[in-house]
Scaffold this motif. Structure first.
Motif, PDB file in Angstrom:
ATOM      1  N   VAL A  62       0.811  -1.262  -0.082  1.00 48.45           N
ATOM      2  CA  VAL A  62      -0.160   0.172   0.137  1.00 48.45           C
ATOM      3  C   VAL A  62       0.905   1.222   0.092  1.00 48.45           C
ATOM      4  O   VAL A  62       1.889   1.285   0.584  1.00 48.45           O
ATOM      5  CB  VAL A  62      -1.069   0.114   1.371  1.00 48.45           C
ATOM      6  CG1 VAL A  62      -1.846   1.173   1.240  1.00 48.45           C
ATOM      7  CG2 VAL A  62      -1.769  -1.290   1.381  1.00 48.45           C
ATOM      8  N   ASP A 149      -3.259   0.956  -3.785  1.00 49.93           N
ATOM      9  CA  ASP A 149      -3.519  -0.177  -3.315  1.00 49.93           C
ATOM     10  C   ASP A 149      -2.450  -1.068  -3.833  1.00 49.93           C
ATOM     11  O   ASP A 149      -1.510  -0.681  -4.730  1.00 49.93           O
ATOM     12  CB  ASP A 149      -5.086  -0.901  -3.722  1.00 49.93           C
ATOM     13  CG  ASP A 149      -5.210  -1.308  -5.023  1.00 49.93           C
ATOM     14  OD1 ASP A 149      -4.249  -1.418  -5.863  1.00 49.93           O
ATOM     15  OD2 ASP A 149      -6.175  -1.272  -5.329  1.00 49.93           O
ATOM     16  N   ILE A 174      -8.077  -1.165   3.590  1.00 47.08           N
ATOM     17  CA  ILE A 174      -6.908  -1.608   2.330  1.00 47.08           C
ATOM     18  C   ILE A 174      -5.948  -2.659   3.136  1.00 47.08           C
ATOM     19  O   ILE A 174      -5.490  -3.620   2.375  1.00 47.08           O
ATOM     20  CB  ILE A 174      -6.124  -0.584   1.727  1.00 47.08           C
ATOM     21  CG1 ILE A 174      -6.967   0.329   1.221  1.00 47.08           C
ATOM     22  CG2 ILE A 174      -5.335  -1.056   0.813  1.00 47.08           C
ATOM     23  CD1 ILE A 174      -8.188   0.127   0.256  1.00 47.08           C
TER      24      ILE A 174
END
Length: 210
Positions: A62, A149, A174
């Motif tokens: 991430v 992401d 996420i």
């Protein structure tokens, strides 16, 4: 709208102008569902230490991409938030990358040194990187933050200065979605700072008295 969320993307004539913006409202966040996420532009640039960095370097992790300038009051105000979240989430597959835009390189380097910023920043004086993200974030919106992401898609954005609760709230889903760990178990920077240093052991005290 930009006056409510951050600085204009041109250096102010004096520091008072930037400081006046530091009391602006928190940034407005947008979350993109997995099915609606679009790929981030393929960006490659040089950071403030002269190292080449590409967004593809962060594939599989991430990425929090923060757009800032040293003359921007809200950018300075949100820096402690970015530092705290960076420290807490680096063990959960989360990296941070700054984009320093429309700024003097010497001033930008001095800022990151004085603030002890632990992550790199691309130097983007012409604003080419912010232009590449113009479909997601207005180029003149400083500060702005994007959450990308592990597949390189834009998962969330904040236009304006972010807060601890807002940014962690964007990151947690996420991190869980990609099985990178349990955010609830992360070490809290605030707790670590509040924990007093242990005093000398009895052995050390006795040895010191000899």
């Amino acid at each position: 709208m930009l006056a409510l969320t951050g600085c204009s993307q041109s250096a102010p004539d004096d520091s008072a102008t930037a400081d006046a913006a530091s009391g602006t409202a928190d940034g407005a966040a947008t979350v993109f569902a997995a099915a609606d996420r679009v790929g981030a532009p393929e960006i490659t640039g040089t950071d403030l230490d002269g190292e080449e960095i590409s967004l593809t370097d962060y594939t599989g992790r991430v990425l929090v991409l923060n757009i800032w300038a040293s003359w921007c009051g809200p950018c300075r105000a949100e820096q402690p938030v970015l530092d705290e979240v960076h420290a807490e989430y680096r063990g959960l597959g989360v990296d941070f990358l700054g984009v320093n835009t429309k700024d003097d390189e010497t001033a930008a380097r001095a800022y990151t040194k004085a603030q002890e910023v632990a992550y790199p920043s691309l130097y983007d004086q012409p604003g080419e990187i912010t232009q590449a993200f113009r479909d997601t974030v207005p180029p003149r919106a400083i500060p702005s933050t994007l959450v990308i992401d592990p597949e390189g898609r834009i998962a969330a954005r904040v236009i304006g200065a972010t807060t601890y609760g807002q940014l962690t709230g964007l990151l947690d889903p996420i991190v869980v979605e990609y099985g990178l760990g349990d955010p609830a178990q992360r070490p809290r920077a605030a707790d670590q700072e509040a924990t007093p240093s242990p005093g000398p052991t009895a052995e050390a005290s006795e040895a010191g008295g000899r």
